[in-house]
Scaffold this active site. Structure first.
Site, mmCIF file in Angstrom:
data_model
loop_
_atom_site.group_PDB
_atom_site.id
_atom_site.type_symbol
_atom_site.label_atom_id
_atom_site.label_comp_id
_atom_site.label_asym_id
_atom_site.label_seq_id
_atom_site.Cartn_x
_atom_site.Cartn_y
_atom_site.Cartn_z
ATOM 1 N N GLY A 61 22.396 -23.441 3.463
ATOM 2 C CA GLY A 61 22.554 -24.068 4.778
ATOM 3 C C GLY A 61 23.040 -23.017 5.747
ATOM 4 O O GLY A 61 22.785 -21.828 5.554
ATOM 5 N N CYS A 77 21.948 -19.566 9.775
ATOM 6 C CA CYS A 77 20.934 -18.499 9.711
ATOM 7 C C CYS A 77 19.729 -18.825 8.831
ATOM 8 O O CYS A 77 18.620 -18.940 9.336
ATOM 9 C CB CYS A 77 21.585 -17.198 9.265
ATOM 10 S SG CYS A 77 22.675 -16.526 10.528
ATOM 11 N N LYS A 103 17.226 -21.769 9.844
ATOM 12 C CA LYS A 103 16.491 -21.567 11.105
ATOM 13 C C LYS A 103 15.623 -20.308 11.058
ATOM 14 O O LYS A 103 14.519 -20.296 11.604
ATOM 15 C CB LYS A 103 17.453 -21.541 12.298
ATOM 16 C CG LYS A 103 18.105 -20.214 12.587
ATOM 17 C CD LYS A 103 18.816 -20.232 13.933
ATOM 18 C CE LYS A 103 19.651 -18.965 14.143
ATOM 19 N NZ LYS A 103 18.917 -17.718 14.148
#
Ligand code: NAD
Length: 413
Positions: A244, A247, A250
């Site tokens: 998660g 960084c 996305k």
């Protein structure tokens, strides 16, 4: 040097504080008035080990006013670059570049530190009308100051030799290897690195799934032995609930979309994203199976930060576990030593959280969730981060990522 830093989030603030510590004159600019005011009072807008000490020395000038950058030799852009609808959103970067173009001296250099798709820095040069360098950031939240002081490598991408030299000199104190590249290579290195790590995590998570379906199998053992091969290395081979944070999710999405628009499919990266998206559902299914249903059951989630030593919950897998559990009618109570969430009722102590619930899910690898096997007696337990010792758990009420659902594995391979 006189240095400007635009964007005072995790990356920008740490960059500013570390450079000030190295006797540079640093001006930090952010559009968020509240954040600037907090910083002026030496308060950090986020939790990061060591940041309070650096703030207390208070050497950086914080402002919302770009004109304070009129005298700097170089200005970093460290603003957020979210992925919106699967694509990178660059408006913050170009807005910063435009503002810098209005205030910087002609010979000043703009340094892009935000993670941006290849070609962006070149455009930043056009928008700002200044020479530009790409200097991607590799710091890890939770270890950000140390990573900035001692990076594994410093990447300096530029087509202007003198501009690149200036950035290289700035980071000389780190003693780290410097690699000079083109602008586009520097930008791609960042995505390639994050994508590779994401692939590594998803790979070991798939091996974990397989271990669960086999007798006498523990992914921790498999990963440890794999990691002894120097070609593989032990890092990022920890099976868990998935990646998660601000960084990996996305950046993997941004680069795969960027590549597809150029006619290239990054099949491995896309697979890593898919594997990761299935992690929370898999954890909840495992819990449901063990408990024989989730509706009306009260479940304690230990950890909401996306990883330990941070209060950052952006894209935290724990939040998706909470949402899925609530969607199934479970009642969720949460504890985290640092992070806050509105997704569920939060309590202030680990023991209270455990006491109040019938089942416990370990969702973040905080140190204080280790060694708690005894206090979990009588509860259903799902160890999503492999912090517990399976040999101390009652296997009828215990499941863990990558541990056989049947058989006699002790986990002590
Ligand atoms: P963040 O969201 O914590 O901070 C970004 C800051 O930029 C915010 O304070 C925001 O108010 C400010 N900002 C936005 N637009 C602005 C503008 N036009 N002018 C001035 N300030 C503006 O983000 P972050 O986590 O520090 O990440 C910054 C960049 O660094 C991103 O591209 C990210 O991908 C990259 N990065 C982050 C990490 C990490 O661990 N957080 C690590 C490596 C790289």
């Amino acid at each position: 040097m006189r240095v400007g830093v635009v964007g005072l989030g995790y990356v920008g603030l740490i960059t500013a504080l570390v450079l000030a510590e190295k006797e540079h004159v640093v001006v930090g600019v952010d559009v968020d008035q509240g954040k600037v005011e907090e910083l002026r009072c030496n308060r950090s807008p986020f939790y990061e080990p060591g940041v309070e000490d650096l703030l207390a020395k208070n050497r950086v000038t914080y402002t919302t006013d770009y004109s304070a950058l009129g005298e700097v030799d170089l200005a970093f852009i460290a603003v957020s670059t979210p992925t919106v609808g699967g694509k990178i959103y660059l408006d913050h970067v170009f807005s910063a570049a435009k503002s810098l173009g209005e205030v910087l001296r002609r010979e000043a250099v703009v340094v892009v530190k935000s993670t941006v798709v290849p070609g962006t820095a070149r455009k930043v040069g056009e928008v700002s009308g200044r020479r530009v360098v790409s200097n991607p950031e590799f710091l890890r939240e939770g270890n950000a100051i140390n990573d900035t002081l001692h990076p594994d490598r410093v990447v300096v991408g530029s087509s202007d030799r003198e501009a690149g030299d200036r950035v290289e000199r700035l980071w000389e104190f780190t003693g780290s290897p410097v690699v000079r590249t083109s602008l586009e290579e520097a930008e791609l290195v960042k995505y390639a690195s994050n994508s590779f790590l994401a692939v590594k995590v998803s790979f070991i998570n798939e091996m974990a799934n397989l271990c669960e379906a086999l007798p006498d199998c523990d992914v921790e053992v498999v990963a440890r032995v794999m990691g002894m091969d120097r070609r593989i290395a032990p890092y990022f081979l920890k099976a868990g609930l998935g990646f998660g944070g601000s960084c990996f999710p996305k950046d993997t999405l941004a680069i795969s979309n960027f590549a597809r628009e150029r006619g290239e499919d990054l099949r491995l990266v896309e697979a890593a994203i898919q594997v990761n998206q299935l992690r929370p559902t898999r954890a909840v299914e495992s819990l449901r199976e063990m408990m024989g249903g989730l509706t009306g059951r009260r479940i304690c989630i230990l950890g909401v930060a996306f990883k330990p030593e941070t209060d950052d919950t952006r894209e935290s897998v724990a939040l998706r576990v909470i949402q899925t559990l609530r969607g199934e009618g479970a009642e969720v109570v949460v504890y985290d030593p640092r992070a806050r969430t509105r997704e569920a009722r939060q309590v202030d102590s680990r023991d209270q959280c455990i006491r109040e619930a019938e089942a416990v899910v370990i969702a973040t690898e905080w140190g204080e969730f280790r060694g708690i096997e005894d206090s979990l007696r009588g509860k259903f337990v799902y160890d999503g981060r492999r912090v517990l010792d399976p040999s101390r758990m009652d296997r009828r009420y215990f499941r863990a990522v990558g541990l056989s659902r049947s058989g006699s594995t002790s986990g002590q391979g």
